[in-house]
Design a protein around this motif. Sequence first.
Motif, PDB file in Angstrom:
ATOM      1  N   TRP A 259      -0.775  -7.215  11.360  1.00 39.50           N
ATOM      2  CA  TRP A 259      -0.450  -6.637  10.049  1.00 39.50           C
ATOM      3  C   TRP A 259      -1.755  -6.425   9.297  1.00 39.50           C
ATOM      4  O   TRP A 259      -2.769  -7.074   9.598  1.00 39.50           O
ATOM      5  CB  TRP A 259       0.594  -7.426   9.285  1.00 39.50           C
ATOM      6  CG  TRP A 259       0.377  -8.824   8.774  1.00 39.50           C
ATOM      7  CD1 TRP A 259       0.946  -9.965   9.284  1.00 39.50           C
ATOM      8  CD2 TRP A 259      -0.378  -9.243   7.612  1.00 39.50           C
ATOM      9  NE1 TRP A 259       0.571 -11.046   8.531  1.00 39.50           N
ATOM     10  CE2 TRP A 259      -0.228 -10.640   7.494  1.00 39.50           C
ATOM     11  CE3 TRP A 259      -1.159  -8.580   6.667  1.00 39.50           C
ATOM     12  CZ2 TRP A 259      -0.835 -11.394   6.475  1.00 39.50           C
ATOM     13  CZ3 TRP A 259      -1.764  -9.318   5.652  1.00 39.50           C
ATOM     14  CH2 TRP A 259      -1.591 -10.708   5.571  1.00 39.50           C
ATOM     15  N   GLY A 260      -1.709  -5.444   8.366  1.00 38.50           N
ATOM     16  CA  GLY A 260      -2.958  -5.087   7.695  1.00 38.50           C
ATOM     17  C   GLY A 260      -3.985  -4.570   8.696  1.00 38.50           C
ATOM     18  O   GLY A 260      -5.167  -4.894   8.599  1.00 38.50           O
ATOM     19  N   PRO A 261      -3.557  -3.728   9.653  1.00 33.10           N
ATOM     20  CA  PRO A 261      -4.485  -3.329  10.724  1.00 33.10           C
ATOM     21  C   PRO A 261      -5.701  -2.576  10.212  1.00 33.10           C
ATOM     22  O   PRO A 261      -6.738  -2.543  10.879  1.00 33.10           O
ATOM     23  CB  PRO A 261      -3.626  -2.434  11.627  1.00 33.10           C
ATOM     24  CG  PRO A 261      -2.542  -1.915  10.720  1.00 33.10           C
ATOM     25  CD  PRO A 261      -2.242  -3.044   9.785  1.00 33.10           C
ATOM     26  N   LEU A 262      -5.568  -1.981   9.010  1.00 34.24           N
ATOM     27  CA  LEU A 262      -6.709  -1.265   8.415  1.00 34.24           C
ATOM     28  C   LEU A 262      -7.326  -2.101   7.291  1.00 34.24           C
ATOM     29  O   LEU A 262      -8.042  -1.579   6.439  1.00 34.24           O
ATOM     30  CB  LEU A 262      -6.240   0.100   7.881  1.00 34.24           C
ATOM     31  CG  LEU A 262      -5.648   1.039   8.937  1.00 34.24           C
ATOM     32  CD1 LEU A 262      -5.014   2.273   8.290  1.00 34.24           C
ATOM     33  CD2 LEU A 262      -6.707   1.466   9.949  1.00 34.24           C
ATOM     34  N   GLY A 263      -7.029  -3.394   7.287  1.00 30.11           N
ATOM     35  CA  GLY A 263      -7.575  -4.272   6.244  1.00 30.11           C
ATOM     36  C   GLY A 263      -6.889  -4.085   4.901  1.00 30.11           C
ATOM     37  O   GLY A 263      -7.420  -4.495   3.869  1.00 30.11           O
TER      38      GLY A 263
ATOM     39  N   THR B 151      12.919  -6.250  11.827  1.00 26.27           N
ATOM     40  CA  THR B 151      13.000  -6.788  10.483  1.00 26.27           C
ATOM     41  C   THR B 151      12.717  -8.288  10.534  1.00 26.27           C
ATOM     42  O   THR B 151      12.517  -8.852  11.609  1.00 26.27           O
ATOM     43  CB  THR B 151      14.317  -6.426   9.765  1.00 26.27           C
ATOM     44  OG1 THR B 151      14.146  -6.710   8.358  1.00 26.27           O
ATOM     45  CG2 THR B 151      15.511  -7.205  10.295  1.00 26.27           C
ATOM     46  N   LYS B 152      12.634  -8.904   9.331  1.00 32.25           N
ATOM     47  CA  LYS B 152      12.140 -10.291   9.280  1.00 32.25           C
ATOM     48  C   LYS B 152      12.992 -11.145   8.346  1.00 32.25           C
ATOM     49  O   LYS B 152      13.490 -10.664   7.322  1.00 32.25           O
ATOM     50  CB  LYS B 152      10.682 -10.304   8.785  1.00 32.25           C
ATOM     51  CG  LYS B 152       9.792  -9.284   9.471  1.00 32.25           C
ATOM     52  CD  LYS B 152       8.336  -9.369   9.057  1.00 32.25           C
ATOM     53  CE  LYS B 152       7.554  -8.164   9.552  1.00 32.25           C
ATOM     54  NZ  LYS B 152       7.563  -7.015   8.624  1.00 32.25           N
ATOM     55  N   LEU B 153      13.074 -12.406   8.722  1.00 32.15           N
ATOM     56  CA  LEU B 153      13.823 -13.414   7.968  1.00 32.15           C
ATOM     57  C   LEU B 153      12.957 -13.925   6.818  1.00 32.15           C
ATOM     58  O   LEU B 153      11.851 -14.430   7.054  1.00 32.15           O
ATOM     59  CB  LEU B 153      14.141 -14.575   8.914  1.00 32.15           C
ATOM     60  CG  LEU B 153      14.785 -15.814   8.295  1.00 32.15           C
ATOM     61  CD1 LEU B 153      16.257 -15.555   7.974  1.00 32.15           C
ATOM     62  CD2 LEU B 153      14.653 -17.017   9.226  1.00 32.15           C
TER      63      LEU B 153
HETATM   64  P1  NAD Z   1      -2.630  -1.501   6.323  1.00 32.57           P
HETATM   65  O1  NAD Z   1      -3.823  -2.121   6.909  1.00 32.57           O
HETATM   66  O2  NAD Z   1      -1.704  -0.714   7.165  1.00 32.57           O
HETATM   67  O3  NAD Z   1      -3.203  -0.630   5.126  1.00 32.57           O
HETATM   68  C1  NAD Z   1      -2.435   0.213   4.365  1.00 32.57           C
HETATM   69  C2  NAD Z   1      -3.380   0.995   3.477  1.00 32.57           C
HETATM   70  O4  NAD Z   1      -4.187   1.849   4.275  1.00 32.57           O
HETATM   71  C3  NAD Z   1      -2.610   1.866   2.512  1.00 32.57           C
HETATM   72  O5  NAD Z   1      -3.208   1.737   1.261  1.00 32.57           O
HETATM   73  C4  NAD Z   1      -2.795   3.275   3.051  1.00 32.57           C
HETATM   74  O6  NAD Z   1      -2.880   4.205   2.035  1.00 32.57           O
HETATM   75  C5  NAD Z   1      -4.098   3.182   3.804  1.00 32.57           C
HETATM   76  N1  NAD Z   1      -4.136   4.099   4.956  1.00 32.57           N
HETATM   77  C6  NAD Z   1      -3.234   4.191   5.956  1.00 32.57           C
HETATM   78  N2  NAD Z   1      -3.606   5.133   6.834  1.00 32.57           N
HETATM   79  C7  NAD Z   1      -4.765   5.663   6.373  1.00 32.57           C
HETATM   80  C8  NAD Z   1      -5.640   6.688   6.827  1.00 32.57           C
HETATM   81  N3  NAD Z   1      -5.396   7.356   7.944  1.00 32.57           N
HETATM   82  N4  NAD Z   1      -6.748   6.976   6.082  1.00 32.57           N
HETATM   83  C9  NAD Z   1      -7.021   6.309   4.951  1.00 32.57           C
HETATM   84  N5  NAD Z   1      -6.229   5.311   4.472  1.00 32.57           N
HETATM   85  C10 NAD Z   1      -5.115   5.000   5.171  1.00 32.57           C
HETATM   86  O7  NAD Z   1      -1.818  -2.651   5.519  1.00 32.57           O
HETATM   87  P2  NAD Z   1      -0.331  -3.135   5.418  1.00 32.57           P
HETATM   88  O8  NAD Z   1       0.574  -2.089   4.903  1.00 32.57           O
HETATM   89  O9  NAD Z   1      -0.347  -4.382   4.665  1.00 32.57           O
HETATM   90  O10 NAD Z   1       0.067  -3.464   6.924  1.00 32.57           O
HETATM   91  C11 NAD Z   1       0.850  -2.623   7.745  1.00 32.57           C
HETATM   92  C12 NAD Z   1       2.243  -3.164   7.920  1.00 32.57           C
HETATM   93  O11 NAD Z   1       2.213  -4.522   8.374  1.00 32.57           O
HETATM   94  C13 NAD Z   1       3.062  -3.277   6.624  1.00 32.57           C
HETATM   95  O12 NAD Z   1       3.501  -2.042   6.134  1.00 32.57           O
HETATM   96  C14 NAD Z   1       4.150  -4.217   7.058  1.00 32.57           C
HETATM   97  O13 NAD Z   1       5.104  -3.526   7.834  1.00 32.57           O
HETATM   98  C15 NAD Z   1       3.366  -5.215   7.899  1.00 32.57           C
HETATM   99  N6  NAD Z   1       2.943  -6.419   7.144  1.00 32.57           N
HETATM  100  C16 NAD Z   1       3.449  -7.632   7.529  1.00 32.57           C
HETATM  101  C17 NAD Z   1       3.063  -8.785   6.865  1.00 32.57           C
HETATM  102  C18 NAD Z   1       3.602 -10.104   7.325  1.00 32.57           C
HETATM  103  O14 NAD Z   1       3.433 -11.102   6.613  1.00 32.57           O
HETATM  104  N7  NAD Z   1       4.251 -10.170   8.474  1.00 32.57           N
HETATM  105  C19 NAD Z   1       2.168  -8.736   5.799  1.00 32.57           C
HETATM  106  C20 NAD Z   1       1.660  -7.487   5.413  1.00 32.57           C
HETATM  107  C21 NAD Z   1       2.047  -6.339   6.112  1.00 32.57           C
END
Ligand code: NAD
Length: 280
Positions: free
Chosen positions: A191-195, A78-80
């Motif tokens: 984060w945002g590994p799939l954009g 978790t995060k602060l």
């Molecule tokens: P993400 O890149 O994981 O994308 C999520 C999107 O991809 C969703 O719309 C989902 O429906 C779609 N998706 C997932 N799997 C798929 C698949 N197999 N086929 C088709 N579409 C698919 O973006 P995210 O949620 O922003 O990032 C992942 C995690 O990173 C977050 O849930 C959170 O825990 C973390 N995060 C952290 C920060 C930070 O500032 N530290 C910011 C954003 C996210």
Amino acid sequence: MKTPDGQLSVTLNTGDQIPQLGLGVFKVDDDVCEQIVLDALEVGYRHIDTAMIYRNEAAVGRAIASSGIARDELFVTTKLWNSDQGATATPAALATSLELLGLEYVDLYLIHWPAPLRDEYVASWWALEEIHQQGLARAIGVSNFEPEHLERVLEEGSIVPAINQVELHPAFQQRKLRGFQEPLGIITEAWGPLGQGKYELSELPGLTEIAQAHGKSIQQIVLRWHLQEGVVVFPKTVRKERMIENLSVFDFELSPEEMTALAAMDADRRVGTHPMDGNW
Ligand code: NAD
């Protein structure tokens, strides 16, 4: 903790292992989050990434409690939040998170953003160091830190962050930042590994062909690329079939040529907030 058989893990600078693939629960409402985390645990996820600001720590905690899975088989981050930064607010914020999660410790506690205009991230880091020494967070790290923020923490703190969690996907590969932090033993989390679905992965040149060659989806190829880059990922989905799809990336390997083709997709294309601007 022991990562489930067949999955990969990365060793942190604490000596602990982190499962390299988990589930992120950003924008998952508290009322549905419990079932979603239960689904993830059922299909084999053991690493959950949440944050105080996601307002779903209680749901994550309920899912963990009812799953019956032993605490030491789970990795919980978790995060602060920014408004909780500072010497006194930080330990209180972690206490609240632990209460909501129903846990005695988290595996990883991160400073969510440097929030440079607040200028409290060093004081927050000192608080995290104490939290770590008290055993309330097995590892501590940061998120969205640029080299200049890391430099201050390294200079003024006494523990090297285990993790820096940053925006990272094929069109935004963070090569410069990673070149700075990884030689220091700081593991990169994406984060945002799939954009974040903010651009079509299928538009990336050559990605569809690589997916076809392996009989995998383009999302699976991108996740596999992260793993082979040594990066930790936790793609977000609320759909069980996609959870299974995203976890099914341990049974194939990208060739060096395919890794090179993915490296060439970098376009310096940020889809989220710049760390200098995350001062909420
Ligand atoms: P993400 O890149 O994981 O994308 C999520 C999107 O991809 C969703 O719309 C989902 O429906 C779609 N998706 C997932 N799997 C798929 C698949 N197999 N086929 C088709 N579409 C698919 O973006 P995210 O949620 O922003 O990032 C992942 C995690 O990173 C977050 O849930 C959170 O825990 C973390 N995060 C952290 C920060 C930070 O500032 N530290 C910011 C954003 C996210």
